[in-house]
Design a protein around this motif. Structure first.
Motif, mmCIF file in Angstrom:
data_model
loop_
_atom_site.group_PDB
_atom_site.id
_atom_site.type_symbol
_atom_site.label_atom_id
_atom_site.label_comp_id
_atom_site.label_asym_id
_atom_site.label_seq_id
_atom_site.Cartn_x
_atom_site.Cartn_y
_atom_site.Cartn_z
ATOM 1 N N GLU A 64 24.510 17.317 11.748
ATOM 2 C CA GLU A 64 23.032 16.915 11.900
ATOM 3 C C GLU A 64 22.996 16.007 12.789
ATOM 4 O O GLU A 64 21.736 15.741 13.499
ATOM 5 N N ILE A 65 23.784 14.839 12.830
ATOM 6 C CA ILE A 65 23.498 13.614 13.925
ATOM 7 C C ILE A 65 23.663 14.258 15.231
ATOM 8 O O ILE A 65 22.933 13.816 16.017
ATOM 9 N N VAL A 66 24.323 15.284 15.516
ATOM 10 C CA VAL A 66 24.702 15.774 16.920
ATOM 11 C C VAL A 66 23.191 16.477 17.190
ATOM 12 O O VAL A 66 22.732 16.242 18.335
ATOM 13 N N ARG A 67 22.947 17.252 16.238
ATOM 14 C CA ARG A 67 21.618 18.062 16.681
ATOM 15 C C ARG A 67 20.458 16.927 16.667
ATOM 16 O O ARG A 67 19.659 17.307 17.586
ATOM 17 N N ASP A 68 20.469 16.050 15.649
ATOM 18 C CA ASP A 68 19.396 15.048 15.838
ATOM 19 C C ASP A 68 19.237 14.374 17.367
ATOM 20 O O ASP A 68 18.113 13.824 17.684
ATOM 21 N N ASN A 69 20.327 14.354 17.971
ATOM 22 C CA ASN A 69 20.467 13.797 19.190
ATOM 23 C C ASN A 69 20.398 14.717 20.482
ATOM 24 O O ASN A 69 20.792 14.402 21.696
ATOM 25 N N GLY A 70 20.120 15.762 20.170
ATOM 26 C CA GLY A 70 19.976 16.872 21.360
ATOM 27 C C GLY A 70 20.687 17.671 21.742
ATOM 28 O O GLY A 70 20.885 18.118 22.706
ATOM 29 N N ALA A 71 21.969 17.664 21.153
ATOM 30 C CA ALA A 71 23.073 18.390 21.412
ATOM 31 C C ALA A 71 23.620 19.602 20.278
ATOM 32 O O ALA A 71 22.903 19.212 19.398
ATOM 33 N N VAL A 72 24.404 20.516 20.818
ATOM 34 C CA VAL A 72 24.704 21.519 19.922
ATOM 35 C C VAL A 72 26.319 21.181 19.465
ATOM 36 O O VAL A 72 27.267 20.814 20.196
ATOM 37 N N PRO A 73 26.472 21.015 18.232
ATOM 38 C CA PRO A 73 27.752 20.757 17.443
ATOM 39 C C PRO A 73 28.503 21.945 17.574
ATOM 40 O O PRO A 73 28.219 23.209 17.601
#
Length: 96
Positions: A64-73
């Motif tokens: 979720e943190i990765v997604r919230d920062n505009g990247a794809v996990p």
């Protein structure tokens, strides 16, 4: 740069496994093709890094943190002997 990474991944996939047994999720493939940031994450936190259910909660939170920062996990795991890149948590949790 992303297309170069995708090309290298395809080349590596074909070299290591000519039958295409490396599974790359559509989301990760699309992100690489479009130049979107992709963050590789290890699945070891789920398998032997922490006790249940803290392991799944932490892994989900990191994605979720990765997604919230505009990247794809792109959580990476070996499932039934097949390297899988991306969508691992959805598969593990059965929430496709």
């Amino acid at each position: 740069m992303a297309s170069k990474a995708l090309s290298r991944l395809s080349s590596l996939q074909n070299h290591l496994n000519p039958k295409g047994l490396v599974k790359l999720s559509d989301e990760v493939s699309d992100a690489l093709s479009s130049g979107q940031a992709v963050v590789a994450l290890e699945s070891t936190i789920i398998s032997h890094g922490m006790p249940y259910p803290q392991n799944l909660e932490t892994a989900k939170e990191v994605e979720e943190i990765v997604r919230d920062n505009g990247a794809v996990p792109a959580t990476i795991a070996i499932l039934d002997g097949v390297p899988c890149i991306g969508a691992y948590l959805k598969l593990f949790l059965g929430s496709f």
